[in-house]
Design a protein around this motif. Sequence first.
Motif, PDB file in Angstrom:
ATOM      1  N   VAL A 147       0.860  -1.184   0.000  1.00  0.00           N
ATOM      2  CA  VAL A 147       0.000   0.000   0.000  1.00  0.00           C
ATOM      3  C   VAL A 147       0.892   1.227   0.000  1.00  0.00           C
ATOM      4  CG1 VAL A 147      -1.800   1.258   1.247  1.00  0.00           C
ATOM      5  CG2 VAL A 147      -1.763  -1.243   1.286  1.00  0.00           C
ATOM      6  N   PRO A 148       0.649   2.189  -0.887  1.00  0.00           N
ATOM      7  CA  PRO A 148       1.506   3.382  -0.951  1.00  0.00           C
ATOM      8  C   PRO A 148       1.601   4.092   0.393  1.00  0.00           C
ATOM      9  CG  PRO A 148      -0.004   3.325  -2.824  1.00  0.00           C
ATOM     10  CD  PRO A 148      -0.422   2.221  -1.899  1.00  0.00           C
ATOM     11  N   TYR A 149       2.814   4.411   0.806  1.00  0.00           N
ATOM     12  CA  TYR A 149       3.119   5.192   2.003  1.00  0.00           C
ATOM     13  C   TYR A 149       2.884   4.456   3.322  1.00  0.00           C
ATOM     14  CZ  TYR A 149       2.776   8.875  -1.502  1.00  0.00           C
ATOM     15  OH  TYR A 149       2.933   9.628  -2.637  1.00  0.00           O
ATOM     16  N   ARG A 150       2.330   3.257   3.276  1.00  0.00           N
ATOM     17  CA  ARG A 150       2.027   2.575   4.521  1.00  0.00           C
ATOM     18  C   ARG A 150       2.341   1.090   4.396  1.00  0.00           C
ATOM     19  NH1 ARG A 150       2.107   6.948   5.930  1.00  0.00           N
ATOM     20  NH2 ARG A 150       0.607   8.198   7.101  1.00  0.00           N
ATOM     21  N   SER A 151       2.570   0.464   5.543  1.00  0.00           N
ATOM     22  CA  SER A 151       2.850  -0.965   5.568  1.00  0.00           C
ATOM     23  C   SER A 151       1.714  -1.675   6.290  1.00  0.00           C
ATOM     24  CB  SER A 151       4.173  -1.241   6.294  1.00  0.00           C
ATOM     25  OG  SER A 151       4.352  -2.623   6.486  1.00  0.00           O
ATOM     26  N   TYR A 152       1.082  -2.601   5.587  1.00  0.00           N
ATOM     27  CA  TYR A 152       0.038  -3.421   6.184  1.00  0.00           C
ATOM     28  C   TYR A 152       0.410  -4.876   5.940  1.00  0.00           C
ATOM     29  CZ  TYR A 152      -2.573   0.950   6.307  1.00  0.00           C
ATOM     30  OH  TYR A 152      -2.970   2.238   6.544  1.00  0.00           O
ATOM     31  N   PRO A 153       1.341  -5.411   6.729  1.00  0.00           N
ATOM     32  CA  PRO A 153       1.826  -6.774   6.484  1.00  0.00           C
ATOM     33  C   PRO A 153       0.701  -7.788   6.517  1.00  0.00           C
ATOM     34  CG  PRO A 153       2.456  -6.018   8.671  1.00  0.00           C
ATOM     35  CD  PRO A 153       1.936  -4.828   7.946  1.00  0.00           C
ATOM     36  N   ILE A 186       2.810   6.673  20.643  1.00  0.00           N
ATOM     37  CA  ILE A 186       1.400   7.030  20.497  1.00  0.00           C
ATOM     38  C   ILE A 186       1.128   7.232  19.016  1.00  0.00           C
ATOM     39  CG2 ILE A 186      -0.345   8.809  20.993  1.00  0.00           C
ATOM     40  CD1 ILE A 186       1.310   9.346  23.595  1.00  0.00           C
ATOM     41  N   ALA A 187       0.057   6.647  18.525  1.00  0.00           N
ATOM     42  CA  ALA A 187      -0.243   6.704  17.094  1.00  0.00           C
ATOM     43  C   ALA A 187      -0.793   8.079  16.715  1.00  0.00           C
ATOM     44  CB  ALA A 187      -1.250   5.622  16.726  1.00  0.00           C
ATOM     45  N   TYR A 188      -0.090   8.710  15.794  1.00  0.00           N
ATOM     46  CA  TYR A 188      -0.523   9.988  15.213  1.00  0.00           C
ATOM     47  C   TYR A 188      -0.994   9.653  13.801  1.00  0.00           C
ATOM     48  CZ  TYR A 188       0.787  14.315  12.571  1.00  0.00           C
ATOM     49  OH  TYR A 188       0.837  15.387  11.709  1.00  0.00           O
ATOM     50  N   ILE A 189      -2.302   9.401  13.674  1.00  0.00           N
ATOM     51  CA  ILE A 189      -2.859   8.902  12.415  1.00  0.00           C
ATOM     52  C   ILE A 189      -3.204  10.079  11.528  1.00  0.00           C
ATOM     53  CG2 ILE A 189      -4.755   7.583  11.396  1.00  0.00           C
ATOM     54  CD1 ILE A 189      -4.824   5.967  14.034  1.00  0.00           C
ATOM     55  N   HIS A 195       5.594  10.049  22.905  1.00  0.00           N
ATOM     56  CA  HIS A 195       6.193  10.094  21.571  1.00  0.00           C
ATOM     57  C   HIS A 195       5.097   9.831  20.534  1.00  0.00           C
ATOM     58  CE1 HIS A 195       9.691   9.064  18.738  1.00  0.00           C
ATOM     59  NE2 HIS A 195       8.607   8.728  18.051  1.00  0.00           N
ATOM     60  N   GLU A 196       4.511  10.892  19.997  1.00  0.00           N
ATOM     61  CA  GLU A 196       3.454  10.779  18.993  1.00  0.00           C
ATOM     62  C   GLU A 196       4.117  10.710  17.610  1.00  0.00           C
ATOM     63  OE1 GLU A 196       0.408  13.813  21.322  1.00  0.00           O
ATOM     64  OE2 GLU A 196       2.066  14.562  20.118  1.00  0.00           O
ATOM     65  N   TYR A 197       3.839   9.644  16.859  1.00  0.00           N
ATOM     66  CA  TYR A 197       4.513   9.491  15.571  1.00  0.00           C
ATOM     67  C   TYR A 197       3.548   9.021  14.492  1.00  0.00           C
ATOM     68  CZ  TYR A 197       4.718   4.404  16.440  1.00  0.00           C
ATOM     69  OH  TYR A 197       4.410   3.091  16.672  1.00  0.00           O
ATOM     70  N   CYS A 198       3.914   9.320  13.236  1.00  0.00           N
ATOM     71  CA  CYS A 198       3.026   8.991  12.116  1.00  0.00           C
ATOM     72  C   CYS A 198       3.642   8.014  11.122  1.00  0.00           C
ATOM     73  CB  CYS A 198       2.603  10.268  11.381  1.00  0.00           C
ATOM     74  SG  CYS A 198       3.969  11.208  10.665  1.00  0.00           S
ATOM     75  N   TYR A 199       4.955   7.826  11.136  1.00  0.00           N
ATOM     76  CA  TYR A 199       5.538   6.843  10.229  1.00  0.00           C
ATOM     77  C   TYR A 199       5.297   5.436  10.770  1.00  0.00           C
ATOM     78  CZ  TYR A 199       8.185   9.983   7.133  1.00  0.00           C
ATOM     79  OH  TYR A 199       8.548  10.912   6.194  1.00  0.00           O
ATOM     80  N   GLY A 200       5.463   4.449   9.894  1.00  0.00           N
ATOM     81  CA  GLY A 200       5.236   3.076  10.321  1.00  0.00           C
ATOM     82  C   GLY A 200       3.758   2.764  10.315  1.00  0.00           C
ATOM     83  N   MET A 201       3.121   2.906  11.446  1.00  0.00           N
ATOM     84  CA  MET A 201       1.695   2.596  11.579  1.00  0.00           C
ATOM     85  C   MET A 201       1.396   1.221  10.996  1.00  0.00           C
ATOM     86  SD  MET A 201       0.081   4.995  13.236  1.00  0.00           S
ATOM     87  CE  MET A 201       1.559   5.067  14.248  1.00  0.00           C
ATOM     88  N   SER A 202       2.323   0.301  11.214  1.00  0.00           N
ATOM     89  CA  SER A 202       2.207  -1.042  10.661  1.00  0.00           C
ATOM     90  C   SER A 202       1.459  -1.936  11.647  1.00  0.00           C
ATOM     91  CB  SER A 202       3.602  -1.610  10.390  1.00  0.00           C
ATOM     92  OG  SER A 202       3.534  -2.918   9.891  1.00  0.00           O
ATOM     93  N   MET A 203       0.206  -2.253  11.318  1.00  0.00           N
ATOM     94  CA  MET A 203      -0.576  -3.107  12.209  1.00  0.00           C
ATOM     95  C   MET A 203      -0.028  -4.534  12.201  1.00  0.00           C
ATOM     96  SD  MET A 203      -4.520  -1.862  11.773  1.00  0.00           S
ATOM     97  CE  MET A 203      -4.466  -1.224  10.108  1.00  0.00           C
TER      98      MET A 203
END
Length: 829
Positions: free
Chosen positions: A44-50, A660-663, A633-641
């Motif tokens: 998925v572009p810009y995101r990882s959903y293994p 902390i997830a910054y979606i 630590h609020e972050y937006c990269y990764g977000m890999s469930m």
Amino acid sequence: AVLLAQLPGGGAAILNTDSFWRYYVTIRPPVVAGEPNAVIAVTVPYRSYPGIERIETSPPPEDWAGADFDDGGWNRGRAKGLAGIPGVIGRPGIEFSIAAVSMRGKFEVADPSAVKSLELAMRYRGGVVIRVNGQEVARGDMPGGEPKPTTAARPYPDEAWVNEAGKLLSAKDVSAAGRLAKRDRQGTFAIPPAALRRGVNVLAIDIRRADYHPAAARGNFMENGWAPIGLLDVRLSATGGRVAANVTRPAGVQVWNADVNDRIDVTDYGDPAESKKPGPIRIVAARNGSFAGQVVVGSGSDLRDVKAVAGELTSGAGKIPAARLQVRYGLVDQQAHGRADWADGLSEQPPAEVKPSKGGGAVVPIWLTVNVPAEAAAGLYRGEMKVSAAGLAETIVPVEVTVANWAIPDPKQFRTYVGIYQSPTTVALQYKVDEWSEQHWKLLEKSFAMLSLVGNRIVNIPLVDRTQFGNDEGMVYWIAKPDGTYDYDFSVFDRYVQMTKKYFGAVDFVALHVWHASGWEVRRADQENTVTVIDKATGRREHKQVPAFGTEESKKFWKPVLDAIRERLAKEGLDKAMCLGILSDGTAPPEVFKAFDAIIPGGSKWTRGCHTVTNVPGPYRLLKDTTAEVVCHEYCYGMSMADPAKGLPAIHAQRGRPGIAYIRHNWDHTTSLLKYRTFAERALYCGTRGVGRTCLDFWPVIADKRGDKANIYNRWPFSSCGQRSPNTFYLSRPGPAGAEPTVRFEQFREGIQQAEAMIVVSEAMTDRAAEIGPERVARCRQLFIDRLNFAKAHAPESYGQISMSTDHCGWRELNRRLFDLAGEVAAKK
């Protein structure tokens, strides 16, 4: 969609792509023809959903095509196509896993004997099986025999997939137009009038995916791939009369059912074959929680005097009084990117009059929220809501609420971390009141009351002026004394902290903002940074530059005020939540941390909002030779469930993590409502403590360079955090007397309640496995996987697209299983 040619005989269009259809999506791994174990890897572009390509869902019930099948829980939307798949379905990545789309279109026949002919013309990808009232009448590009749930469409020829060299075709290759055209199939099918019945008829179209070509399993499939399934165009026409067309908005005022995961815009209207008698509002709930359902009132002309009244709910075990049922009205108050206006805000007062919008009609969504008592007995409760409007006979809408035997904790006890930013300055500007006046404090109560419903756990207190939060002055005032030292005015600080304690209880973070962080770069220790200083004799206020951070002068400047703040917080039981802010990807020079470490007993603790991922189990050191730690630590990269094939995260044990997830997918008010519902669970499945860097009331209150309305985040260039600003700036709307909810807030709120139940399930299957037994552990695990995959399958969204309706099928059943199982395992304690 490109319209088909006029059908023979000049028949009138009965259904087409502008009609509203009910549909169900079946997902199975994208497999190669002849190689059922050859699953195509999907990114998925810009995101990882293994593992996203391994998700599989159940097919629809066997009797789904029948005229009497209850499809009230199915998705609802127009059939217009996007990239070969109906636009409401085509999520990046998951689109390749769509194996079947089951569509139901309804039309009314007054006299079947008067119908001379029915013809269905289609353009599609894959194959189709066509039924009327459950009876198969035609098929195209499908093998013979009764289709099974796994039956695929007729394979495509090689030239539809690859060029002369055997490489995947690119849709942008104009020289391959002939080959690309082979992807679209079409047919005109005669439907026997004998299949019709008097009243409502159902045209059911079963669209099946063709298997993928071997070339799709190698090379650049994600760049040039396409899904061999879809409905490009459809047109059902009839001759002979007595068949009611279902292609445009009907006359008069209507009431129709809508899922709470669907936005309502001014082009919406009730399916004429469904809306004469609205079905029940069905709500799945747990004790001590709040849950909503939705119906809509609409018209092609002026809409006036809309009103809804809900009565008590009863079951064999007891009642839920009418006072626990809240009726609110959706306000058409959003517009963006050329889309039709849609409803976002919710008000307890209905609009006096709604006029039709250009290109649409007048609509008023009605939200019914059931606030289930903590002591309510489990069971099915029934009642009704009466809906009326000028030109509309009073309409009875049935209400069915299934209450599970599990109680949601009070928000102050939520274990899911929620970190939402509140903006006192925005509230003052919106209502044109003096900041910190009594009027202002009264307005702030509304914002705090809303945040208390979701268990908010952070409060931002700027000590310095003009931070990235857009404040002009800090919440503490320095009082200059003749000897060059300072007294302090803590009146604003104290009252804000007391309001925090009143509404939130013991928060995780009281973030005292002293540092202006930028983006990737590190700002200088002598950055532009001021505090508000008041001359004691004259009362004159000024923005005074603070000493360069890290110097001895700086330590003397900050130590007295921070010592006093710590004492004040200790009186409220909040001293352990004290931390400093705010850092970004680039943090601060080492001397800054060393200076604050010397000032603060035990070393300084910091908040951080950035791109960079952290998976550490506890606060982490910023530098080797300082004691400074990041605690938030609020972050937006990764977000890999998590990938279920590799294990499930212990989401019940993640509260101590700084991550902390910054979606930040899409824009604040255009992200799909279903995604707002899954925000909290997604955050937990990503291995974080919860969701943050989201705003409640940063409404557009100032003019930008173009004169358009803008919010105050990053208002001051020298303190701007660049693209590290949040994506969701307002979960509320500015009501007459302060912040009021939006449909997005309500979805987010229900999502937190779902996350709380999942934490109970996670803890039981992990820490109490022996106590609850292997059978329950297995059910907990399967539910965990199903919910994780549901969140993962619905997380990807196309940038620049506004999700109005979504593929939400199954969410209610998942919630029923969740609340029931949470109650079951909790009872085993």
